[in-house]
Design a protein around this motif. Structure first.
Motif, PDB file in Angstrom:
ATOM      1  N   ALA A 105      55.636 -20.354 -57.924  1.00 14.57           N
ATOM      2  CA  ALA A 105      55.166 -21.133 -59.154  1.00 14.57           C
ATOM      3  C   ALA A 105      54.611 -22.463 -58.352  1.00 14.57           C
ATOM      4  O   ALA A 105      53.987 -22.792 -57.339  1.00 14.57           O
ATOM      5  N   GLU A 106      54.194 -23.520 -59.424  1.00 13.28           N
ATOM      6  CA  GLU A 106      53.665 -24.543 -59.080  1.00 13.28           C
ATOM      7  C   GLU A 106      54.378 -25.240 -57.451  1.00 13.28           C
ATOM      8  O   GLU A 106      53.814 -25.941 -57.027  1.00 13.28           O
ATOM      9  N   SER A 107      55.786 -25.244 -57.743  1.00 12.25           N
ATOM     10  CA  SER A 107      56.611 -26.039 -57.050  1.00 12.25           C
ATOM     11  C   SER A 107      56.707 -25.416 -55.415  1.00 12.25           C
ATOM     12  O   SER A 107      57.000 -25.929 -54.400  1.00 12.25           O
ATOM     13  N   CYS A 108      56.231 -23.982 -55.408  1.00 11.79           N
ATOM     14  CA  CYS A 108      56.515 -23.570 -54.069  1.00 11.79           C
ATOM     15  C   CYS A 108      55.403 -24.064 -53.128  1.00 11.79           C
ATOM     16  O   CYS A 108      54.402 -24.194 -53.392  1.00 11.79           O
ATOM     17  N   ASN A 109      55.704 -23.935 -51.887  1.00 11.10           N
ATOM     18  CA  ASN A 109      54.947 -24.054 -50.626  1.00 11.10           C
ATOM     19  C   ASN A 109      54.248 -23.217 -49.869  1.00 11.10           C
ATOM     20  O   ASN A 109      53.417 -23.224 -49.008  1.00 11.10           O
ATOM     21  N   ALA A 110      54.692 -21.777 -49.999  1.00 11.75           N
ATOM     22  CA  ALA A 110      54.387 -20.735 -49.269  1.00 11.75           C
ATOM     23  C   ALA A 110      52.903 -20.554 -49.422  1.00 11.75           C
ATOM     24  O   ALA A 110      52.317 -20.266 -48.383  1.00 11.75           O
ATOM     25  N   ALA A 111      51.998 -20.855 -50.643  1.00  9.18           N
ATOM     26  CA  ALA A 111      50.804 -20.331 -50.744  1.00  9.18           C
ATOM     27  C   ALA A 111      49.804 -21.381 -49.714  1.00  9.18           C
ATOM     28  O   ALA A 111      49.168 -21.059 -49.309  1.00  9.18           O
ATOM     29  N   ARG A 112      50.503 -22.690 -50.107  1.00  6.33           N
ATOM     30  CA  ARG A 112      49.511 -23.848 -49.269  1.00  6.33           C
ATOM     31  C   ARG A 112      49.839 -23.449 -47.711  1.00  6.33           C
ATOM     32  O   ARG A 112      48.826 -23.474 -47.152  1.00  6.33           O
ATOM     33  N   ASP A 113      51.146 -23.143 -47.325  1.00  4.66           N
ATOM     34  CA  ASP A 113      51.201 -22.688 -45.913  1.00  4.66           C
ATOM     35  C   ASP A 113      50.342 -21.714 -45.296  1.00  4.66           C
ATOM     36  O   ASP A 113      49.880 -21.656 -44.216  1.00  4.66           O
ATOM     37  N   VAL A 114      50.345 -20.716 -46.244  1.00  2.00           N
ATOM     38  CA  VAL A 114      49.544 -19.451 -45.697  1.00  2.00           C
ATOM     39  C   VAL A 114      48.140 -19.806 -45.780  1.00  2.00           C
ATOM     40  O   VAL A 114      47.408 -19.294 -44.841  1.00  2.00           O
ATOM     41  N   ALA A 115      47.541 -20.415 -46.884  1.00  2.00           N
ATOM     42  CA  ALA A 115      46.075 -20.853 -46.836  1.00  2.00           C
ATOM     43  C   ALA A 115      45.819 -21.743 -45.707  1.00  2.00           C
ATOM     44  O   ALA A 115      44.794 -21.318 -45.109  1.00  2.00           O
ATOM     45  N   LYS A 116      46.647 -22.486 -45.460  1.00  2.00           N
ATOM     46  CA  LYS A 116      46.445 -23.298 -44.061  1.00  2.00           C
ATOM     47  C   LYS A 116      46.300 -22.504 -42.680  1.00  2.00           C
ATOM     48  O   LYS A 116      45.514 -22.889 -42.121  1.00  2.00           O
ATOM     49  N   GLU A 121      43.978 -20.802 -38.156  1.00  4.53           N
ATOM     50  CA  GLU A 121      44.279 -19.948 -36.919  1.00  4.53           C
ATOM     51  C   GLU A 121      43.183 -18.826 -37.233  1.00  4.53           C
ATOM     52  O   GLU A 121      42.757 -18.558 -36.145  1.00  4.53           O
ATOM     53  N   ALA A 122      42.730 -18.290 -38.250  1.00  3.57           N
ATOM     54  CA  ALA A 122      41.764 -17.448 -38.134  1.00  3.57           C
ATOM     55  C   ALA A 122      40.381 -17.965 -38.544  1.00  3.57           C
ATOM     56  O   ALA A 122      39.482 -17.075 -38.499  1.00  3.57           O
ATOM     57  N   GLN A 123      40.737 -19.097 -38.835  1.00  2.00           N
ATOM     58  CA  GLN A 123      39.297 -19.938 -39.222  1.00  2.00           C
ATOM     59  C   GLN A 123      38.447 -19.316 -40.442  1.00  2.00           C
ATOM     60  O   GLN A 123      36.966 -19.048 -40.402  1.00  2.00           O
ATOM     61  N   ILE A 124      39.214 -18.739 -41.287  1.00  2.00           N
ATOM     62  CA  ILE A 124      38.503 -18.059 -42.564  1.00  2.00           C
ATOM     63  C   ILE A 124      38.275 -19.482 -43.531  1.00  2.00           C
ATOM     64  O   ILE A 124      39.183 -20.182 -43.727  1.00  2.00           O
ATOM     65  N   LYS A 125      37.021 -19.373 -44.075  1.00  3.61           N
ATOM     66  CA  LYS A 125      36.659 -20.316 -44.900  1.00  3.61           C
ATOM     67  C   LYS A 125      36.839 -19.939 -46.370  1.00  3.61           C
ATOM     68  O   LYS A 125      36.991 -18.505 -46.628  1.00  3.61           O
ATOM     69  N   ASP A 126      36.614 -20.612 -47.576  1.00  2.32           N
ATOM     70  CA  ASP A 126      36.833 -20.159 -48.794  1.00  2.32           C
ATOM     71  C   ASP A 126      38.248 -19.554 -49.122  1.00  2.32           C
ATOM     72  O   ASP A 126      38.335 -18.552 -49.481  1.00  2.32           O
ATOM     73  N   VAL A 127      39.301 -20.402 -48.778  1.00  4.40           N
ATOM     74  CA  VAL A 127      40.588 -20.080 -49.016  1.00  4.40           C
ATOM     75  C   VAL A 127      41.212 -20.992 -50.074  1.00  4.40           C
ATOM     76  O   VAL A 127      41.176 -22.196 -49.793  1.00  4.40           O
ATOM     77  N   PHE A 128      41.595 -20.486 -51.338  1.00  2.00           N
ATOM     78  CA  PHE A 128      42.151 -21.189 -52.315  1.00  2.00           C
ATOM     79  C   PHE A 128      43.569 -20.882 -52.608  1.00  2.00           C
ATOM     80  O   PHE A 128      44.124 -19.700 -52.373  1.00  2.00           O
ATOM     81  N   VAL A 129      44.394 -22.160 -52.976  1.00  2.00           N
ATOM     82  CA  VAL A 129      45.603 -21.855 -53.621  1.00  2.00           C
ATOM     83  C   VAL A 129      45.602 -21.662 -55.197  1.00  2.00           C
ATOM     84  O   VAL A 129      44.943 -22.546 -55.686  1.00  2.00           O
ATOM     85  N   LEU A 130      46.271 -20.780 -55.642  1.00  2.00           N
ATOM     86  CA  LEU A 130      46.233 -20.513 -57.048  1.00  2.00           C
ATOM     87  C   LEU A 130      47.024 -21.582 -57.789  1.00  2.00           C
ATOM     88  O   LEU A 130      48.232 -21.665 -57.392  1.00  2.00           O
ATOM     89  N   GLN A 131      46.705 -22.313 -58.479  1.00  2.00           N
ATOM     90  CA  GLN A 131      47.504 -23.089 -59.391  1.00  2.00           C
ATOM     91  C   GLN A 131      48.617 -22.546 -60.484  1.00  2.00           C
ATOM     92  O   GLN A 131      48.034 -21.915 -61.109  1.00  2.00           O
ATOM     93  N   GLY A 132      49.863 -22.990 -60.121  1.00  2.00           N
ATOM     94  CA  GLY A 132      50.802 -22.595 -60.971  1.00  2.00           C
ATOM     95  C   GLY A 132      51.579 -21.154 -60.379  1.00  2.00           C
ATOM     96  O   GLY A 132      52.311 -20.941 -60.827  1.00  2.00           O
ATOM     97  N   GLY A 133      50.662 -20.522 -59.512  1.00  2.00           N
ATOM     98  CA  GLY A 133      51.162 -19.307 -58.665  1.00  2.00           C
ATOM     99  C   GLY A 133      51.560 -18.257 -59.807  1.00  2.00           C
ATOM    100  O   GLY A 133      50.690 -17.977 -60.581  1.00  2.00           O
ATOM    101  N   TRP A 134      52.326 -17.269 -59.375  1.00  2.00           N
ATOM    102  CA  TRP A 134      52.502 -16.221 -59.799  1.00  2.00           C
ATOM    103  C   TRP A 134      53.053 -16.447 -61.378  1.00  2.00           C
ATOM    104  O   TRP A 134      52.648 -15.682 -62.237  1.00  2.00           O
ATOM    105  N   GLU A 135      53.771 -17.430 -61.596  1.00  2.00           N
ATOM    106  CA  GLU A 135      54.319 -17.765 -62.885  1.00  2.00           C
ATOM    107  C   GLU A 135      53.288 -17.952 -63.938  1.00  2.00           C
ATOM    108  O   GLU A 135      53.252 -17.438 -65.228  1.00  2.00           O
ATOM    109  N   GLU A 136      52.166 -18.884 -63.424  1.00  2.00           N
ATOM    110  CA  GLU A 136      50.941 -18.925 -64.127  1.00  2.00           C
ATOM    111  C   GLU A 136      50.181 -17.790 -64.652  1.00  2.00           C
ATOM    112  O   GLU A 136      49.725 -17.440 -65.475  1.00  2.00           O
TER     113      GLU A 136
END
Lengths: 141, 255
Positions: A105-116, A121-136
């Motif tokens: 959901a919006e409140s979770c941090n896992a997506a943000r941490d994985v994206a970071k 670490e892998a230096q991959i560009k164009d990585v985005f976090v989905l607003q609202g997550g799975w719930e949305e």
């Protein structure tokens, strides 16, 4: 009589202010703040869907939640098993692809941490976090 | 007989405030797990310093990686206890902050909800930057570098690197104590392929740890991903789906 009510209201406001300030001082080190995700790193469900095959969906939720259900075609990449899952993700990636990471959901941090970690670490560009997550995503299914 | 608004408000406030209060020894606990630790455990101790019992309504952790344990649901006046928060580290590294939100039946809103914070600084034994190097199909096969740094708590003296794909050559160069550079060079970039790189250390003695990185020739822009194993596959252990799609057990982390 008119002034009495005004005086009482002033006293109540002053008391409330004293309590609020005291609490603010007492809890000053106990409030956890986390900087918001920059808008440039966020993507809405509609935008991500519009990318079609140009996007790779990454599910940052725990294994059990991914096993229950996930965005069709999404790859599981969570920090519980990062070292095992990253090599499974990389063969699916290519430089022109955008990566859309989501968690519950919006409140979770896992997506943000994985994206970071994908960026750092892998230096991959164009990585985005989905607003609202799975719930949305479910709402717009 | 007139009761002033002030008297009424103050008396109701003091009635409520004197009812119950759970006092926490610490709201934030910082933990420093060692390299290889699987869990970090925080004990949040409390005492009911109020005059009536306190009931726990809910205790919720901010992520699935943290579990909580309450000793009791009801805390009588003067009684002490603790909430144990266990953070399962998994493959996480660096600064981690997890919260546990505790809700009680305390009528004072400020006291009814307490946010307990668990901070953990997880050391990364060997930092690989980046842990993934790639060339686009047809790109000039110039060498690419991976910078490696050992943590203070991981005093490896030497490392060796092995490419699991003969098309990629990998060499180690020492930069300083605990710091190295790996140079990876593909022989040919005309075909899409992947190479797990195994980095072996000499620490700890007796059971030295190894780490992994990945080198890859990616498909040219617009082409379908030739190495895609199974997009919606559940997180099963890595398997080889095509001769080129060799998967490694880990990338940039401990095995």
């Amino acid at each position: 009589m008119k002034f009495r009510g005004f005086r009482e209201a002033t006293v109540l406001i002053a008391l409330a202010a004293i309590l609020a300030i005291s609490e603010g001082i007492y809890f000053r080190d106990k409030i956890s703040w986390q900087s918001p995700i920059p808008a440039s790193e966020l993507v809405t469900v509609d935008q991500a869907r519009a990318w079609g095959d140009g996007a790779i969906w990454v599910d940052a939720r725990p294994d059990e939640e991914f096993a229950q259900d996930h965005v069709p075609g999404a790859l599981s990449l969570n920090e519980d098993r990062w070292n095992e899952l990253l090599p499974q993700f990389l063969p699916n990636w290519s430089p022109e692809k955008r990566v859309v990471v989501y968690c519950s959901a919006e409140s979770c941090n896992a997506a943000r941490d994985v994206a970071k970690r994908l960026r750092d670490e892998a230096q991959i560009k164009d990585v985005f976090v989905l607003q609202g997550g799975w719930e949305e995503w479910l709402k717009k299914k | 007989m007139k009761t002033s608004i002030l008297t009424l408000t103050l008396s109701s406030f003091f009635c409520v405030a004197a009812r119950a209060e759970l006092k926490w020894e610490q709201n934030t606990i910082e933990l420093h797990p060692g390299i290889g630790d699987k869990q970090a455990v925080a004990h949040f101790k409390y005492e009911n310093v109020g005059k009536t019992p306190v009931h726990f309504k809910s205790v919720k952790a901010s992520c699935g990686c943290t579990t909580t344990q309450t000793q009791k649901e009801l805390v009588n006046p003067g009684e002490k206890g603790e909430i144990v928060a266990t953070f399962n580290i998994g493959d996480r590294i660096g600064q981690q902050m997890k919260t546990v939100t505790v809700q009680t039946d305390d009528p004072v809103p400020a006291q009814a909800t307490t946010v307990l914070t668990l901070k953990a600084d997880i050391p990364q034994a060997l930092e690989l930057k980046p842990n993934f190097v790639y060339w686009q199909s047809g790109e000039e096969p110039k060498p690419k570098k991976i910078s490696i740094k050992a943590a203070k708590e991981f005093p490896a003296k030497n490392i060796t690197v092995k490419s699991n794909n003969p098309n990629f050559e990998a060499k180690v160069k020492a930069r300083a104590a605990g710091e190295w550079t790996i140079e990876v060079t593909p022989k040919d970039t005309s075909r899409v392929m992947i190479a797990p790189l195994t980095i072996e250390t000499d620490y700890p003695k007796g059971a030295p740890k190894s780490f992994n990185a990945t080198a890859q020739i990616t498909n040219p822009p617009g082409a379908a991903p030739a190495l895609r194993p199974s997009p919606a596959a559940p997180p099963a252990p890595a398997t080889t789906s095509t001769p080129a799609a060799i998967s490694s057990p880990a990338a940039g982390g401990q095995r």
